[in-house]
Write a protein that holds these residues in place. Structure first.
Motif, mmCIF file in Angstrom:
data_model
loop_
_atom_site.group_PDB
_atom_site.id
_atom_site.type_symbol
_atom_site.label_atom_id
_atom_site.label_comp_id
_atom_site.label_asym_id
_atom_site.label_seq_id
_atom_site.Cartn_x
_atom_site.Cartn_y
_atom_site.Cartn_z
ATOM 1 N N GLY A 121 -47.372 9.478 -12.846
ATOM 2 C CA GLY A 121 -46.543 8.274 -12.790
ATOM 3 C C GLY A 121 -47.317 7.051 -12.360
ATOM 4 N N THR A 122 -48.103 7.197 -11.311
ATOM 5 C CA THR A 122 -48.847 6.033 -10.823
ATOM 6 C C THR A 122 -50.027 5.687 -11.735
ATOM 7 O OG1 THR A 122 -50.107 7.471 -9.332
ATOM 8 C CG2 THR A 122 -48.195 6.349 -8.418
ATOM 9 N N VAL A 123 -50.714 6.688 -12.266
ATOM 10 C CA VAL A 123 -51.867 6.423 -13.131
ATOM 11 C C VAL A 123 -51.432 5.789 -14.448
ATOM 12 C CG1 VAL A 123 -53.707 7.533 -14.477
ATOM 13 C CG2 VAL A 123 -53.321 8.187 -12.106
ATOM 14 N N ILE A 124 -50.445 6.377 -15.102
ATOM 15 C CA ILE A 124 -50.024 5.861 -16.407
ATOM 16 C C ILE A 124 -49.334 4.505 -16.262
ATOM 17 C CG2 ILE A 124 -48.514 6.310 -18.387
ATOM 18 C CD1 ILE A 124 -49.264 9.243 -18.128
ATOM 19 N N SER A 125 -48.694 4.261 -15.129
ATOM 20 C CA SER A 125 -48.070 2.945 -14.947
ATOM 21 C C SER A 125 -49.117 1.848 -14.851
ATOM 22 C CB SER A 125 -47.167 2.944 -13.716
ATOM 23 O OG SER A 125 -47.927 3.100 -12.539
ATOM 24 N N ARG A 126 -50.310 2.164 -14.404
ATOM 25 C CA ARG A 126 -51.384 1.166 -14.339
ATOM 26 C C ARG A 126 -51.997 0.891 -15.711
ATOM 27 N NH1 ARG A 126 -53.771 3.595 -8.859
ATOM 28 N NH2 ARG A 126 -52.258 2.626 -7.474
ATOM 29 N N ILE A 127 -51.913 1.865 -16.591
ATOM 30 C CA ILE A 127 -52.486 1.692 -17.933
ATOM 31 C C ILE A 127 -51.618 0.757 -18.772
ATOM 32 C CG2 ILE A 127 -53.072 2.904 -20.083
ATOM 33 C CD1 ILE A 127 -53.740 5.349 -18.362
ATOM 34 N N ARG A 128 -50.315 0.857 -18.613
ATOM 35 C CA ARG A 128 -49.334 0.038 -19.335
ATOM 36 C C ARG A 128 -49.441 0.206 -20.854
ATOM 37 N NH1 ARG A 128 -50.577 -4.280 -15.213
ATOM 38 N NH2 ARG A 128 -48.937 -3.965 -13.693
ATOM 39 N N ALA A 129 -49.711 1.433 -21.298
ATOM 40 C CA ALA A 129 -49.837 1.694 -22.724
ATOM 41 C C ALA A 129 -48.527 2.147 -23.340
ATOM 42 C CB ALA A 129 -50.906 2.756 -22.964
ATOM 43 N N ILE A 130 -47.585 2.553 -22.507
ATOM 44 C CA ILE A 130 -46.312 3.066 -23.000
ATOM 45 C C ILE A 130 -45.247 1.999 -22.764
ATOM 46 C CG2 ILE A 130 -44.577 4.867 -22.712
ATOM 47 C CD1 ILE A 130 -46.882 6.690 -21.777
ATOM 48 N N PRO A 131 -44.567 1.553 -23.825
ATOM 49 C CA PRO A 131 -43.529 0.538 -23.641
ATOM 50 C C PRO A 131 -42.297 1.144 -22.946
ATOM 51 C CG PRO A 131 -43.619 1.230 -25.930
ATOM 52 C CD PRO A 131 -44.750 1.919 -25.225
ATOM 53 N N THR A 132 -41.884 0.499 -21.873
ATOM 54 C CA THR A 132 -40.735 1.006 -21.104
ATOM 55 C C THR A 132 -39.609 -0.004 -21.019
ATOM 56 O OG1 THR A 132 -41.734 0.229 -19.038
ATOM 57 C CG2 THR A 132 -42.202 2.509 -19.702
ATOM 58 N N GLY A 133 -39.689 -1.060 -21.766
ATOM 59 C CA GLY A 133 -38.619 -2.050 -21.754
ATOM 60 C C GLY A 133 -38.561 -2.857 -20.469
ATOM 61 N N GLY A 134 -39.692 -3.097 -19.858
ATOM 62 C CA GLY A 134 -39.735 -3.907 -18.643
ATOM 63 C C GLY A 134 -39.492 -3.121 -17.358
ATOM 64 N N ILE A 135 -39.174 -1.845 -17.471
ATOM 65 C CA ILE A 135 -38.963 -1.000 -16.283
ATOM 66 C C ILE A 135 -40.311 -0.417 -15.881
ATOM 67 C CG2 ILE A 135 -37.808 1.089 -15.440
ATOM 68 C CD1 ILE A 135 -35.672 0.630 -17.573
ATOM 69 N N PRO A 136 -40.643 -0.398 -14.601
ATOM 70 C CA PRO A 136 -41.894 0.247 -14.183
ATOM 71 C C PRO A 136 -41.926 1.696 -14.674
ATOM 72 C CG PRO A 136 -40.912 -0.933 -12.348
ATOM 73 C CD PRO A 136 -39.919 -0.974 -13.469
ATOM 74 N N TYR A 137 -43.113 2.146 -15.110
ATOM 75 C CA TYR A 137 -43.230 3.461 -15.726
ATOM 76 C C TYR A 137 -42.747 4.575 -14.801
ATOM 77 C CZ TYR A 137 -45.042 7.507 -18.141
ATOM 78 O OH TYR A 137 -45.137 8.719 -18.765
ATOM 79 N N ILE A 138 -43.049 4.491 -13.547
ATOM 80 C CA ILE A 138 -42.642 5.544 -12.615
ATOM 81 C C ILE A 138 -41.110 5.587 -12.492
ATOM 82 C CG2 ILE A 138 -42.814 4.217 -10.480
ATOM 83 C CD1 ILE A 138 -44.214 6.802 -9.334
ATOM 84 N N ASP A 139 -40.460 4.424 -12.551
ATOM 85 C CA ASP A 139 -38.992 4.394 -12.572
ATOM 86 C C ASP A 139 -38.470 4.993 -13.875
ATOM 87 O OD1 ASP A 139 -39.497 2.941 -10.304
ATOM 88 O OD2 ASP A 139 -38.223 1.246 -10.845
ATOM 89 N N TYR A 140 -39.228 4.773 -14.946
ATOM 90 C CA TYR A 140 -38.841 5.228 -16.277
ATOM 91 C C TYR A 140 -38.867 6.758 -16.392
ATOM 92 C CZ TYR A 140 -39.047 5.497 -21.399
ATOM 93 O OH TYR A 140 -38.818 5.784 -22.715
ATOM 94 N N ILE A 141 -39.901 7.411 -15.803
ATOM 95 C CA ILE A 141 -40.017 8.864 -15.965
ATOM 96 C C ILE A 141 -39.304 9.667 -14.884
ATOM 97 C CG2 ILE A 141 -42.194 8.699 -17.196
ATOM 98 C CD1 ILE A 141 -43.533 9.799 -14.598
ATOM 99 N N THR A 142 -38.892 9.035 -13.807
ATOM 100 C CA THR A 142 -38.252 9.778 -12.712
ATOM 101 C C THR A 142 -37.013 10.549 -13.155
ATOM 102 O OG1 THR A 142 -39.167 8.304 -11.037
ATOM 103 C CG2 THR A 142 -37.229 9.565 -10.415
ATOM 104 N N PRO A 143 -36.086 9.986 -13.944
ATOM 105 C CA PRO A 143 -34.938 10.787 -14.381
ATOM 106 C C PRO A 143 -35.329 12.030 -15.183
ATOM 107 C CG PRO A 143 -34.522 8.472 -14.807
ATOM 108 C CD PRO A 143 -35.948 8.585 -14.385
ATOM 109 N N ALA A 144 -36.325 11.894 -16.046
ATOM 110 C CA ALA A 144 -36.771 13.046 -16.840
ATOM 111 C C ALA A 144 -37.381 14.118 -15.947
ATOM 112 C CB ALA A 144 -37.776 12.604 -17.899
#
Length: 190
Positions: free
Chosen positions: A41-64
């Motif tokens: 979560g923290t590593v991929i959120s720094r890369i910013r390669a995955i579009p999450t619609g403006g939501i931080p990546y770690i917030d995006y993957i937490t439900p999954a």
């Protein structure tokens, strides 16, 4: 009807006593989701390669991560039944006056309760990492849904395990269920 509910409650209490006496199971099951949150979560959120619609990546993957880790516990819950058959405990349990379906339902609800503990642990870790849960009401509703889905997977797992003679066969079936399911969860949640 009242007897059936009390039988299911008895099975639920039995499983919760096991959990109370062996809390290490809860902690060890939290390792994988913690790694997903902390490392990926923290590593991929720094890369910013995955579009999450403006939501931080770690917030995006937490439900999954919450859904996946909670329901995976339930998918392999039938392994306990195979072990109990091998050790002879299942024969003793079946000779009790409990209807067999109350054993399955009670244990399935116990698996749902285990998933709630899993949600709690992952939520605490996520909050420590700065994850924002945008709507508490949705989180509570999602937790209830996960409880019932986990209970359903545990029921399916127990039914499948009733046909399996060895742990190895059951593990193969469990892996066959989890592979497409994990792809579905990671693809569908937010």
């Amino acid at each position: 009807m009242v007897n059936v509910i009390s039988y299911m409650a008895t099975m639920l209490e039995l499983e919760l006593r096991k959990l109370k006496n062996d809390r290490m199971e809860l902690y060890t099951r939290a390792i994988q989701p913690m790694l997903w949150l902390v490392l990926y979560g923290t590593v991929i959120s720094r890369i910013r390669a995955i579009p999450t619609g403006g939501i931080p990546y770690i917030d995006y993957i937490t439900p999954a991560i919450i859904i996946q880790s909670s329901t995976f516990i339930s998918i392999f819950y039938g392994l306990t039944l195979v072990w109990e058959r091998e050790s002879g405990i299942l024969k003793k349990l079946i000779t009790t006056p409990l209807p067999r379906y109350s054993i399955v339902i009670g244990r399935s609800f116990a698996s749902g309760v285990r998933s709630l503990f899993q949600i709690l642990i992952i939520t605490i870790i996520a909050l420590l990492l700065g994850v924002k849960f945008y709507n508490v009401f949705y989180f509570i509703i999602a937790s209830l849904i996960i409880f019932f889905v986990s209970s359903g997977f545990a029921s399916l797992s127990v039914v499948i395990a009733s046909f399996m003679k060895t742990r190895e066969r059951f593990m193969g079936v469990g892996q066959a269920i989890t592979c497409p399911y994990s792809l579905l969860v990671m693809d569908c949640v937010p």
